[in-house]
Design a protein around this motif. Structure first.
Motif, PDB file in Angstrom:
ATOM      1  N   ILE A 153      87.678 108.154  22.082  1.00 38.11           N
ATOM      2  CA  ILE A 153      87.901 109.266  21.158  1.00 38.11           C
ATOM      3  C   ILE A 153      88.633 110.358  21.923  1.00 38.11           C
ATOM      4  O   ILE A 153      88.127 110.862  22.931  1.00 38.11           O
ATOM      5  CB  ILE A 153      86.581 109.804  20.584  1.00 38.11           C
ATOM      6  CG1 ILE A 153      85.837 108.699  19.828  1.00 38.11           C
ATOM      7  CG2 ILE A 153      86.838 110.992  19.672  1.00 38.11           C
ATOM      8  CD1 ILE A 153      84.470 109.115  19.336  1.00 38.11           C
ATOM      9  N   ILE A 187      84.408 110.354  11.986  1.00 35.09           N
ATOM     10  CA  ILE A 187      84.116 109.386  13.053  1.00 35.09           C
ATOM     11  C   ILE A 187      82.845 108.612  12.739  1.00 35.09           C
ATOM     12  O   ILE A 187      82.770 107.393  12.958  1.00 35.09           O
ATOM     13  CB  ILE A 187      83.996 110.116  14.402  1.00 35.09           C
ATOM     14  CG1 ILE A 187      85.324 110.789  14.760  1.00 35.09           C
ATOM     15  CG2 ILE A 187      83.583 109.164  15.515  1.00 35.09           C
ATOM     16  CD1 ILE A 187      85.263 111.630  16.015  1.00 35.09           C
ATOM     17  N   ILE A 230      90.543 106.308  18.557  1.00 41.10           N
ATOM     18  CA  ILE A 230      90.543 107.421  17.607  1.00 41.10           C
ATOM     19  C   ILE A 230      91.163 108.643  18.273  1.00 41.10           C
ATOM     20  O   ILE A 230      90.842 108.962  19.428  1.00 41.10           O
ATOM     21  CB  ILE A 230      89.127 107.727  17.103  1.00 41.10           C
ATOM     22  CG1 ILE A 230      88.651 106.629  16.154  1.00 41.10           C
ATOM     23  CG2 ILE A 230      89.072 109.072  16.398  1.00 41.10           C
ATOM     24  CD1 ILE A 230      87.300 106.881  15.541  1.00 41.10           C
TER      25      ILE A 230
END
Length: 214
Positions: free
Chosen positions: A195, A182, A169
């Motif tokens: 992330i 998320i 991500i």
């Protein structure tokens, strides 16, 4: 006067050498009784932004509650999880049989007006695109956390139908849909490996517009 009292509280040796009036003396006497290191808060009130689960977010005249997962970030025990931080061997490490450098990427651009999400492969080719506006939210509702979470759930289901369940991500922007999007991907069941916050920061911004005259 408050600054003088705090300065005296920080340096007790100045109490005998500095001449102050009776108001400062009485205020200092009250502070020395009740003052501790925990009840002094020197940050400006505009910088203090603490939201709890029962707080409401007001956007465009409508109030929206915080979604699940926004109140407190999930922490990870460093002693229990291996390879928490990247190293030189991270690009070649396998995640579900796929090297880290070849994992698919979910790009999230969170703005105050909308949340735009794109699903790409490791080379950057866009495979799927979804936004809160496409989900059906209009006007000010597009920029809310609820809209971002619903859009993330829809895109996450499409990614699972595509045959991908392990992704990276990349988040950009400071909108309301950062954490909720998320959380939406986690609720679907995607395995999120990393992330990355790629929000742009301008170190030499353009000259601001002059103040509006009313």
């Amino acid at each position: 006067m408050i600054k003088s009292v705090l300065r005296l509280a920080k340096f007790p040796g100045l109490q005998e050498n500095v001449l102050i009036d009776h108001r400062v003396t009485s205020a200092f006497a009250r502070l020395t009784i009740n003052i501790t290191s925990r009840n002094i808060y020197t940050t400006h009130l505009c910088c203090k932004d603490i939201r709890t689960k029962h707080d409401k977010v007001k956007v465009g005249g409508l109030k929206y509650g915080l979604v699940e997962g926004e109140t407190m970030p999930e922490t990870t025990n460093i002693n229990q999880q291996e390879y928490l931080f990247p190293d030189a061997d991270t690009p070649n490490r396998l995640f579900n049989g796929v090297p880290y450098k070849e994992l698919h990427i979910i790009n999230i651009k969170s703005t105050p007006n909308n949340t735009i999400m794109s699903f790409t492969n490791f080379s950057g080719a866009v495979l799927k695109l979804h936004t809160a506006g496409i989900e059906g939210f209009k006007n000010a509702k597009k920029g809310t956390n609820l809209a971002a979470q619903q859009a993330a759930i829809t895109l996450g289901n499409r990614i699972l139908e595509y045959g991908i369940n392990t992704v990276k991500i990349r988040v950009q922007g400071i909108g309301a849909g950062r954490m909720s999007s998320i959380k939406g991907f986690q609720m679907v069941g995607l395995n999120i490996v990393s992330i990355t916050d790629d929000t742009r920061v301008s170190w030499n911004p353009p000259r601001p517009r002059k103040q509006r005259r009313i």
